[in-house]
Design a protein around this motif. Structure first.
Motif, mmCIF file in Angstrom:
data_model
loop_
_atom_site.group_PDB
_atom_site.id
_atom_site.type_symbol
_atom_site.label_atom_id
_atom_site.label_comp_id
_atom_site.label_asym_id
_atom_site.label_seq_id
_atom_site.Cartn_x
_atom_site.Cartn_y
_atom_site.Cartn_z
ATOM 1 N N SER A 1 -7.805 26.514 -6.547
ATOM 2 C CA SER A 1 -7.166 25.762 -7.626
ATOM 3 C C SER A 1 -6.434 26.726 -8.547
ATOM 4 C CB SER A 1 -8.213 24.986 -8.429
ATOM 5 O OG SER A 1 -8.823 23.997 -7.633
ATOM 6 N N PRO A 2 -5.394 26.252 -9.233
ATOM 7 C CA PRO A 2 -4.666 27.118 -10.162
ATOM 8 C C PRO A 2 -5.521 27.476 -11.376
ATOM 9 C CG PRO A 2 -3.395 25.136 -9.618
ATOM 10 C CD PRO A 2 -4.780 24.912 -9.132
ATOM 11 N N THR A 3 -5.341 28.689 -11.864
ATOM 12 C CA THR A 3 -5.982 29.083 -13.119
ATOM 13 C C THR A 3 -5.150 28.644 -14.325
ATOM 14 O OG1 THR A 3 -4.879 31.233 -13.052
ATOM 15 C CG2 THR A 3 -7.084 31.082 -12.075
ATOM 16 N N LEU A 4 -4.036 28.022 -14.064
ATOM 17 C CA LEU A 4 -3.105 27.619 -15.125
ATOM 18 C C LEU A 4 -3.092 26.105 -15.272
ATOM 19 C CD1 LEU A 4 -0.223 30.000 -14.063
ATOM 20 C CD2 LEU A 4 -1.874 30.353 -15.890
ATOM 21 N N PRO A 5 -2.700 25.599 -16.433
ATOM 22 C CA PRO A 5 -2.328 26.373 -17.609
ATOM 23 C C PRO A 5 -3.529 26.970 -18.322
ATOM 24 C CG PRO A 5 -2.252 24.040 -18.127
ATOM 25 C CD PRO A 5 -2.546 24.143 -16.659
ATOM 26 N N SER A 6 -3.279 28.100 -18.955
ATOM 27 C CA SER A 6 -4.239 28.703 -19.861
ATOM 28 C C SER A 6 -4.039 28.087 -21.245
ATOM 29 C CB SER A 6 -4.010 30.218 -19.891
ATOM 30 O OG SER A 6 -4.823 30.839 -20.853
ATOM 31 N N THR A 7 -4.754 28.583 -22.230
ATOM 32 C CA THR A 7 -4.498 28.193 -23.618
ATOM 33 C C THR A 7 -4.213 29.448 -24.426
ATOM 34 O OG1 THR A 7 -6.805 28.346 -24.344
ATOM 35 C CG2 THR A 7 -6.060 26.225 -23.446
ATOM 36 N N LEU A 8 -3.456 29.287 -25.485
ATOM 37 C CA LEU A 8 -3.157 30.438 -26.330
ATOM 38 C C LEU A 8 -4.439 30.997 -26.943
ATOM 39 C CD1 LEU A 8 -1.041 32.312 -27.482
ATOM 40 C CD2 LEU A 8 -0.730 30.686 -29.367
ATOM 41 N N ALA A 9 -5.373 30.122 -27.309
ATOM 42 C CA ALA A 9 -6.639 30.596 -27.879
ATOM 43 C C ALA A 9 -7.337 31.549 -26.917
ATOM 44 C CB ALA A 9 -7.536 29.413 -28.218
ATOM 45 N N LEU A 10 -7.358 31.181 -25.642
ATOM 46 C CA LEU A 10 -8.006 32.029 -24.642
ATOM 47 C C LEU A 10 -7.261 33.346 -24.481
ATOM 48 C CD1 LEU A 10 -10.275 32.256 -22.573
ATOM 49 C CD2 LEU A 10 -8.798 31.090 -20.916
ATOM 50 N N GLU A 11 -5.942 33.294 -24.512
ATOM 51 C CA GLU A 11 -5.153 34.526 -24.395
ATOM 52 C C GLU A 11 -5.417 35.459 -25.571
ATOM 53 O OE1 GLU A 11 -3.682 35.261 -21.619
ATOM 54 O OE2 GLU A 11 -4.232 33.277 -20.902
ATOM 55 N N LEU A 12 -5.527 34.914 -26.758
ATOM 56 C CA LEU A 12 -5.761 35.751 -27.933
ATOM 57 C C LEU A 12 -7.118 36.444 -27.872
ATOM 58 C CD1 LEU A 12 -4.324 33.358 -30.658
ATOM 59 C CD2 LEU A 12 -3.337 35.544 -29.953
ATOM 60 N N GLU A 13 -8.050 35.860 -27.142
ATOM 61 C CA GLU A 13 -9.390 36.438 -27.016
ATOM 62 C C GLU A 13 -9.496 37.440 -25.874
ATOM 63 O OE1 GLU A 13 -11.665 32.936 -26.407
ATOM 64 O OE2 GLU A 13 -11.894 32.487 -28.543
ATOM 65 N N THR A 14 -8.618 37.330 -24.879
ATOM 66 C CA THR A 14 -8.845 38.067 -23.624
ATOM 67 C C THR A 14 -7.647 38.848 -23.093
ATOM 68 O OG1 THR A 14 -8.261 36.111 -22.314
ATOM 69 C CG2 THR A 14 -10.588 36.383 -22.900
ATOM 70 N N ASN A 15 -6.478 38.635 -23.621
ATOM 71 C CA ASN A 15 -5.262 39.246 -23.086
ATOM 72 C C ASN A 15 -4.925 40.494 -23.905
ATOM 73 O OD1 ASN A 15 -2.569 39.898 -22.426
ATOM 74 N ND2 ASN A 15 -2.089 37.781 -21.915
ATOM 75 N N PRO A 16 -5.027 41.686 -23.334
ATOM 76 C CA PRO A 16 -4.816 42.899 -24.135
ATOM 77 C C PRO A 16 -3.420 43.006 -24.729
ATOM 78 C CG PRO A 16 -4.870 43.428 -21.789
ATOM 79 C CD PRO A 16 -5.322 42.001 -21.926
ATOM 80 N N PHE A 17 -2.430 42.371 -24.110
ATOM 81 C CA PHE A 17 -1.067 42.459 -24.622
ATOM 82 C C PHE A 17 -0.865 41.614 -25.883
ATOM 83 C CE2 PHE A 17 -0.905 43.616 -20.162
ATOM 84 C CZ PHE A 17 -0.209 44.814 -20.217
ATOM 85 N N LEU A 18 -1.799 40.724 -26.170
ATOM 86 C CA LEU A 18 -1.797 39.991 -27.434
ATOM 87 C C LEU A 18 -2.827 40.558 -28.404
ATOM 88 C CD1 LEU A 18 -1.453 36.221 -26.386
ATOM 89 C CD2 LEU A 18 0.339 37.887 -26.923
#
Length: 269
Positions: free
Chosen positions: A216-233
Motif C-alpha cells: 500500500s502507498p505510504t502517501l499521503p503523509s501529513t505535515l504534522a508527521l513531517e515536522l516530527e520526522t523529516n530532517p529537512f524540515l
C-alpha cells in the motif's frame, strides 16, 4: 485499492495515487461539482487511461508541478483523447501548458475547490505547488517535499530549497502531503541516520514498513508527521544541527547551511 478519503467531513475530497513507472504516483481526484477528473503530474498516460476507464470518469484537466519528464511525459497522449486545460508553471520546458500559474494565484476547479499556488523552486527553478485550503487541506508538492525527505537540488540553491520547504512548513499541520514518489522508506532510513533517537521517527518507520509490506502507498503523509520526522524540515532541531556539523566536520552557521549539509549527505547516502 479504494481512493484515499482525506477526513470524515461531509464534502471531503478523495484523492488516489495511481502508480507509474517504478516509484512515481500520479494523483487523481474528482471535482465534486462537475464529476470531472483531474490528474497531477502524469508522467505516463497508460495508467491514467486505465483508471479513468475503470471509474468511468472523464478527464477535466491536468495539473503540472514542474518540467521533469516523469511528471509531464503523458500529457500529449492524454490531450489527444481529452482536449483539456493544462495548468502549470510559466516554463519554457513544458510546451503543453495552457494556463500559466504564478505564486499567489488561485486556481478554481468547479465551485467547491480552490487551490492556492506556491512557487517552490530548488529541485527545479519552475516548481510550483497546489495547496487546497479547506476543511481537508492538502498540497500537491511534486518533488520538493517528500515523505521523510526532499528533492535533490538540481537547478536551484540550498537557500531556495530552504525557503520553499519553510513555506510548505507554514501550511496547516493537518495538511495532507501529496508528493509524487514512493521514496518513503529510503528517506526514513536516512533520517534515522541523522536522528537515531527520534522516537516519532522510529515509530513512523515501523508503521510505514508494515504499509509497504502490504503493498500500500505510504502517501499521503501529513505535515504534522513531517515536522516530527523529516530532517529537512527540522534544521532548527539541535539533533539535526549536530548531525550536520559532524558530517561536515565544521560548524553550521545557519539553517540553510544545515540543509545544504544534510542534502549533500543524502545525495551520497
Amino acid at each position: 485499492m479504494k481512493p484515499l478519503a482525506l477526513n470524515n467531513h461531509k464534502n471531503m475530497l478523495s484523492v488516489y495515487p495511481i502508480p507509474a513507472f517504478t516509484d512515481n504516483y500520479i494523483w487523481i481526484f474528482q471535482d465534486p461539482a462537475t464529476h470531472l477528473a483531474y490528474v497531477v503530474d502524469p508522467g505516463e498516460s497508460a495508467p491514467v487511461f486505465d483508471y479513468l476507464n475503470q471509474q468511468n470518469w472523464d478527464l477535466g484537466g491536468i495539473l503540472i508541478t514542474h518540467h521533469h519528464w516523469d511528471h509531464t511525459g503523458g500529457i500529449e497522449d492524454l490531450l489527444a483523447k481529452y482536449p483539456v486545460p493544462v495548468y502549470g508553471p510559466d516554463s519554457a520546458n513544458i510546451s503543453h501548458i495552457t494556463h500559466k500559474l504564478y505564486h499567489g494565484d488561485s486556481l478554481a476547479i468547479g465551485n467547491q475547490l480552490t487551490f492556492e499556488i506556491l512557487e517552490i523552486p530548488g529541485h527545479t527553478l519552475d516548481h510550483i505547488a497546489y495547496f487546497l485550503n479547506s476543511e481537508d487541506p492538502l498540497v500537491f508538492c511534486g518533488d520538493t517535499l517528500f515523505a521523510g525527505g526532499c528533492g535533490r537540488i538540481f537547478e536551484g540553491t540550498p537557500a531556495q530549497m530552504h525557503a520553499s520547504l519553510s513555506a510548505l512548513a507554514q501550511l496547516p499541520k493537518d495538511t495532507r502531503v501529496c508528493c509524487t514518489h514512493e521514496y518513503t522508506l529510503g528517506n526514513l532510513n536516512f533520517a534515522k541516520t541523522v536522528e537515531p533517537t527520534n522516537a516519532d521517527l522510529l515509530e513512523r518507520i515501523a508503521v510505514d514498513s508494515k504499509t509497504r509490506e502490504a503493498n500500500s502507498p505510504t502517501l499521503p503523509s501529513t505535515l504534522a508527521l513531517e515536522l516530527e520526522t523529516n530532517p529537512f524540515l527540522r534544521t532548527k532541531a539541535q539533533s539535526v544541527i549536530q548531525a550536520a556539523e559532524t558530517f561536515l566536520g565544521s560548524p553550521c552557521n545557519s539553517d540553510v547551511e544545515v540543509l545544504a549539509a544534510i542534502r549533500q549527505w543524502k545525495d551520497n547516502f
